[in-house]
Design an enzyme around this catalytic site. Structure first.
Site, short mmCIF file in Angstrom:
data_model
loop_
_atom_site.label_atom_id
_atom_site.label_comp_id
_atom_site.label_asym_id
_atom_site.label_seq_id
_atom_site.Cartn_x
_atom_site.Cartn_y
_atom_site.Cartn_z
N TYR A 112 57.36 138.36 3.16
CA TYR A 112 56.91 137.05 2.69
C TYR A 112 56.69 137.08 1.17
CZ TYR A 112 54.26 132.66 2.72
OH TYR A 112 53.83 131.38 2.49
N ASP A 113 55.90 138.06 0.70
CA ASP A 113 55.55 138.13 -0.73
C ASP A 113 56.80 138.28 -1.59
OD1 ASP A 113 53.16 138.40 0.59
OD2 ASP A 113 52.44 140.10 -0.58
N LYS A 141 59.20 135.30 -1.28
CA LYS A 141 58.78 134.16 -2.10
C LYS A 141 58.98 134.46 -3.58
CE LYS A 141 57.13 130.98 0.84
NZ LYS A 141 57.57 129.57 0.87
N ASN A 193 45.30 129.46 -0.24
CA ASN A 193 44.90 129.19 1.16
C ASN A 193 44.54 127.72 1.37
OD1 ASN A 193 44.42 132.10 0.54
ND2 ASN A 193 44.04 132.15 2.73
N ARG A 228 45.60 132.24 11.34
CA ARG A 228 44.87 132.35 10.08
C ARG A 228 43.39 132.11 10.30
NH1 ARG A 228 49.05 129.59 6.07
NH2 ARG A 228 49.55 128.60 8.05
N GLY A 265 34.42 141.94 6.04
CA GLY A 265 34.08 140.53 5.85
C GLY A 265 33.69 140.18 4.42
N ARG A 313 42.16 141.77 -1.34
CA ARG A 313 40.70 141.83 -1.38
C ARG A 313 40.10 140.49 -1.84
NH1 ARG A 313 36.85 144.49 1.03
NH2 ARG A 313 34.95 144.13 -0.09
N1 UDP Z 1 40.90 137.18 8.89
C1 UDP Z 1 39.78 137.46 9.66
N2 UDP Z 1 39.78 137.05 10.97
C2 UDP Z 1 40.80 136.35 11.53
C3 UDP Z 1 41.93 136.03 10.73
C4 UDP Z 1 41.94 136.48 9.42
O1 UDP Z 1 38.81 138.08 9.19
O2 UDP Z 1 40.70 136.01 12.72
C5 UDP Z 1 40.88 137.61 7.48
C6 UDP Z 1 42.17 138.26 6.99
O3 UDP Z 1 42.16 139.66 7.24
C7 UDP Z 1 42.11 137.94 5.50
C8 UDP Z 1 41.43 136.56 5.45
O4 UDP Z 1 40.73 136.44 6.70
O5 UDP Z 1 41.30 138.87 4.81
C9 UDP Z 1 42.41 135.42 5.31
O6 UDP Z 1 43.41 135.60 6.27
P1 UDP Z 1 44.55 134.53 6.54
O7 UDP Z 1 45.49 135.14 7.55
O8 UDP Z 1 43.94 133.22 6.89
O9 UDP Z 1 45.28 134.32 5.15
P2 UDP Z 1 45.81 135.31 4.01
O10 UDP Z 1 45.43 136.73 4.34
O11 UDP Z 1 47.28 135.11 3.98
O12 UDP Z 1 45.10 134.83 2.81
#
Ligand code: UDP
Length: 314
Positions: free
Chosen positions: A149-150, A153, A178, A190, A211, A278
């Site tokens: 993806y990265d 894109k 996001n 997501r 988290g 991060r």
């Molecule tokens: N994430 C999470 N729990 C979930 C889904 C995602 O803690 O059920 C975390 C994920 O590891 C990331 C952040 O939330 O650190 C955002 O994830 P998402 O897949 O929404 O988008 P992206 O990583 O592409 O920004």
């Protein structure tokens, strides 16, 4: 280009989360809209309320194959965008980004029309600079599980700028951060939709990692306003970040969702997927300056609208 003129616009990925909101908005503005989608992650339910509109047409087509249509402008949104989905068939994800970009750019060149690319904050990878301005080149692992993806894109951006320099194609490139809102798929995977669905069912809320990672979430209506604004503004041949600059940790987000839904869910911690960025937070100075755009809907209001959407589905 004047927004006022009625145009026929092609939206690839028109049945997706963002695509369906964009189709709706452009129809509301009086344009004719053709949605092109292979329904890999998009769904017909997302656009079923639009099909009775005589200015709306749908096409089942995979953008990795060329297509020829008479249109006045193109928005290229076709590509699975959730890590779970784009990693399911990574080769196809790369093809969608690269062949898809070549196909829409070829069409724009032949027709001599403007073409908009839905690029992404993922092109910054796991950024070492915060917030991320458009001038930042990023920190991307070219062989990791997010690379399809990265890097896909990133290659698409390269193609957009090369078609612009080499053939004079009139491009617009939005780097989308996001985004959340109604019509995210239930199985999207997501974080916002996962947490809301889990909270509404009083199931465990799954935080990946500790988290403390951050994201900045933009409500879909704000983002679509940014798309329309960018597309209809002349002479913007630079990438533009579109997103909400308010960061939040995933732990705080889980707590906010629990509070808003008055859920009895417990928080549980799962493994962090590899290459998970991060921190992510857009620098939107360019969008403010060139488009006079910034998000207007605060996170709580957006979350409430999204919770209402998922509650009605349950
Ligand atoms: N994430 C999470 N729990 C979930 C889904 C995602 O803690 O059920 C975390 C994920 O590891 C990331 C952040 O939330 O650190 C955002 O994830 P998402 O897949 O929404 O988008 P992206 O990583 O592409 O920004």
């Amino acid at each position: 280009m004047e927004d006022a003129r009625e145009m026929r616009l092609l939206i690839t990925g028109g049945a997706g989360f963002l695509g369906s909101h964009l189709c709706e908005r452009l129809l509301r503005d009086g344009h004719e809209v053709i949605s092109l989608d292979n329904y890999y992650t998009g769904s017909r339910q997302n656009i079923e309320h639009l099909v009775s509109n005589p200015k709306f047409e749908t096409l089942r087509h995979d953008i990795t194959f060329p297509t020829y249509l008479e249109v006045d402008g193109i928005f290229n949104l076709a590509c699975p965008a959730s890590p779970v989905h784009y990693q399911k068939d990574p080769v196809q994800t790369m093809k969608t980004n690269v062949s898809g970009a070549i196909n829409v750019l070829g069409l724009a060149k032949r027709l001599n029309v403007r073409v908009f690319q839905a690029s992404t904050s993922e092109i910054y990878g796991d950024p070492q600079v915060s917030p991320q301005p458009e001038s930042y080149w990023g920190n991307v692992n070219s062989i990791g599980i997010r690379a399809c993806y990265d890097e896909g894109k990133r290659a698409a951006e390269t193609l957009f700028f090369d078609y612009h320099r080499q053939y004079g194609v009139d491009i617009r490139v939005a780097r989308i951060f996001n985004t959340f809102g109604p019509r995210m798929a239930r199985n999207d995977g997501r974080v916002v939709s996962n947490f809301i669905i889990q909270a509404l069912a009083n199931e465990d809320i799954t935080i990946y990692g500790d988290g403390n990672q951050t994201r900045s979430f933009c409500y879909v209506d704000d983002l679509i306003e940014g798309f329309v604004n960018l597309f209809f503004t002349d002479e913007i041949h630079v990438p533009v970040n579109l997103g909400n600059p308010q960061p939040i940790t995933m732990h705080q987000l889980a707590q906010e969702v629990i509070n808003l839904t008055r859920s009895e869910s417990k928080i549980v911690f799962k493994d962090l997927p590899s290459d998970d960025p991060r921190d992510r937070k857009p620098d939107i100075a360019r969008a403010r300056e060139l488009l006079n755009w910034e998000p207007r809907i605060d996170r709580e209001t957006g979350l409430q609208k999204t919770i209402d959407y998922f509650s009605a589905l349950a």
